[in-house]
Motif scaffolding. Structure first.
Motif, short mmCIF file in Angstrom:
data_model
loop_
_atom_site.label_atom_id
_atom_site.label_comp_id
_atom_site.label_asym_id
_atom_site.label_seq_id
_atom_site.Cartn_x
_atom_site.Cartn_y
_atom_site.Cartn_z
N GLN A 1 33.00 -18.17 5.81
CA GLN A 1 32.59 -19.04 4.72
C GLN A 1 31.07 -19.07 4.66
O GLN A 1 30.39 -19.14 5.68
CB GLN A 1 33.14 -20.46 4.93
N VAL A 2 30.53 -19.02 3.45
CA VAL A 2 29.08 -18.95 3.27
C VAL A 2 28.49 -20.35 3.16
O VAL A 2 29.01 -21.20 2.44
CB VAL A 2 28.74 -18.13 2.01
N ASP A 3 27.40 -20.57 3.88
CA ASP A 3 26.64 -21.82 3.79
C ASP A 3 25.17 -21.44 3.75
O ASP A 3 24.52 -21.30 4.78
CB ASP A 3 26.95 -22.73 4.98
N GLY A 4 24.63 -21.26 2.54
CA GLY A 4 23.25 -20.78 2.42
C GLY A 4 23.16 -19.34 2.88
O GLY A 4 23.85 -18.45 2.38
N ASP A 5 22.30 -19.08 3.87
CA ASP A 5 22.18 -17.74 4.44
C ASP A 5 22.98 -17.62 5.73
O ASP A 5 22.83 -16.65 6.47
CB ASP A 5 20.71 -17.42 4.74
N GLU A 6 23.83 -18.60 6.02
CA GLU A 6 24.64 -18.56 7.23
C GLU A 6 26.10 -18.28 6.90
O GLU A 6 26.56 -18.53 5.78
CB GLU A 6 24.53 -19.89 7.99
N ILE A 7 26.79 -17.74 7.88
CA ILE A 7 28.22 -17.47 7.76
C ILE A 7 28.93 -18.16 8.91
O ILE A 7 28.46 -18.13 10.04
CB ILE A 7 28.51 -15.95 7.83
N GLU A 8 30.03 -18.80 8.60
CA GLU A 8 30.87 -19.37 9.64
C GLU A 8 32.23 -18.69 9.59
O GLU A 8 32.91 -18.71 8.56
CB GLU A 8 31.05 -20.88 9.46
N ARG A 9 32.61 -18.05 10.70
CA ARG A 9 33.90 -17.39 10.82
C ARG A 9 34.80 -18.27 11.67
O ARG A 9 34.42 -18.69 12.75
CB ARG A 9 33.75 -16.01 11.46
N VAL A 10 36.00 -18.49 11.19
CA VAL A 10 36.92 -19.42 11.85
C VAL A 10 38.29 -18.77 11.96
O VAL A 10 38.81 -18.22 10.99
CB VAL A 10 37.04 -20.74 11.07
N LEU A 11 38.85 -18.83 13.16
CA LEU A 11 40.27 -18.50 13.36
C LEU A 11 40.98 -19.82 13.60
O LEU A 11 40.76 -20.48 14.63
CB LEU A 11 40.44 -17.57 14.56
N ALA A 12 41.80 -20.23 12.65
CA ALA A 12 42.46 -21.53 12.70
C ALA A 12 43.91 -21.36 13.15
O ALA A 12 44.49 -20.27 13.02
CB ALA A 12 42.41 -22.20 11.33
N PRO A 13 44.53 -22.41 13.69
CA PRO A 13 45.95 -22.34 14.04
C PRO A 13 46.78 -21.96 12.82
O PRO A 13 46.58 -22.49 11.72
CB PRO A 13 46.25 -23.77 14.50
N GLY A 14 47.70 -21.01 13.00
CA GLY A 14 48.54 -20.56 11.91
C GLY A 14 48.01 -19.34 11.17
O GLY A 14 48.72 -18.78 10.33
N ASP A 15 46.77 -18.89 11.49
CA ASP A 15 46.21 -17.71 10.84
C ASP A 15 46.84 -16.43 11.40
O ASP A 15 47.07 -16.32 12.61
CB ASP A 15 44.70 -17.63 11.04
#
Length: 277
Positions: free
Chosen positions: A204-218
């Protein structure tokens, strides 16, 4: 000879360096940080750069590039020089991931219940919390199993790079992870993501940063080392199936197979054009 060295080699390199510095001043030095933040990356690119400098410098010391022949108005020395630089760059870029790419290419695709006692494998399944239920939190407070947040280097739009999910390296990263179960229709295997790269998770993009998430159920594909038939030490996490990792492996190996011959042909051409016996 010194005059030609200054004008034909040092001056272009100096101009490239000046442009790099000017651009990076406006881009918060993210590409410079990309090159130097990781020791392995620094060694590979630094060694490649040093070999290029030594290779070009040798032709000036032992030969005379200024006397290189011209065909149809083209300077053969600088044509060969271009091939050498492109080949060296491709070799360095592909070579940094060659060992990983070779391991992915040789890995067997198995289900969670059929993980062997040892060896590298590709396993597809659904990520679920372990029995102890430990999770970490993403920036929005939602539960997660793996979280990585960092700045995205490069000159393209961050949104476009995220959409490609091609395994971009981030800089100034923060990460949190807990072991999780990878479940399939025939069973489950415990995954340790401590040292895994989540570069193939769409972020997910937040300005010039990226947050990568592995969530339960993915749904996720894990490439890793089997540590017993019920445990897996993850190396790479990908959400687009084994095909994404296999394509990455093919591309990395292809860069070596194309770049190395180009570098050799380019350097031989430089030597011949410079009149080195």
């Amino acid at each position: 000879m010194i005059e030609h060295l200054l004008w034909e080699f040092l001056l272009p390199v100096g101009l490239i360096a000046a442009v790099f510095v000017a651009v990076e001043y406006r881009r918060d030095w993210r590409i410079a940080r990309y090159l130097f933040e990781d020791r392995g990356r620094t060694v590979v690119y630094g060694t490649s750069g040093a070999l290029v400098v030594v290779g070009i410098g040798t032709t000036y010391v032992l030969g005379d590039p200024a006397a290189a022949p011209h065909y149809a108005g083209l300077d053969t020395y600088h044509l060969a020089w271009t091939l050498f630089l492109v080949g060296a760059g491709a070799t360095a870029y592909g070579g940094r991931q060659y060992r990983l790419a070779t391991a992915i290419n040789a890995a067997d695709e198995v289900t969670p219940a059929r993980v062997p006692a040892s060896g590298h494998v590709l396993v597809d399944g659904v990520a679920e919390p372990c029995r102890d239920g430990l999770v970490v939190s993403a920036s929005d407070g939602s539960p997660a199993l793996v979280v990585q947040r960092g700045e995205c280097p490069g000159f393209g739009a961050v949104e476009e790079q995220v959409a490609s999910a091609r395994g971009q390296a981030l800089v100034a990263t923060e990460r949190r992870a807990v072991p999780f179960d990878l479940t399939g229709s025939d069973g489950a295997v415990r995954v340790d993501p401590t040292d895994a790269s989540p570069g193939f998770l769409t972020g997910q993009v937040d300005g010039d940063e990226i947050e990568r998430v592995l969530a339960p159920g993915d749904t996720v594909t894990v490439f890793g080392r089997a540590a017993g038939s019920d445990s897996l030490e993850a190396v790479v996490l990908a959400e687009r199936g084994p095909e994404a990792l296999c394509q990455f492996a093919r591309n990395s190996r292809r860069l070596i197979h194309v770049g190395l011959p180009l570098a050799v042909v380019g350097y031989v051409g430089m030597v011949l054009a410079a009149g080195i016996p």
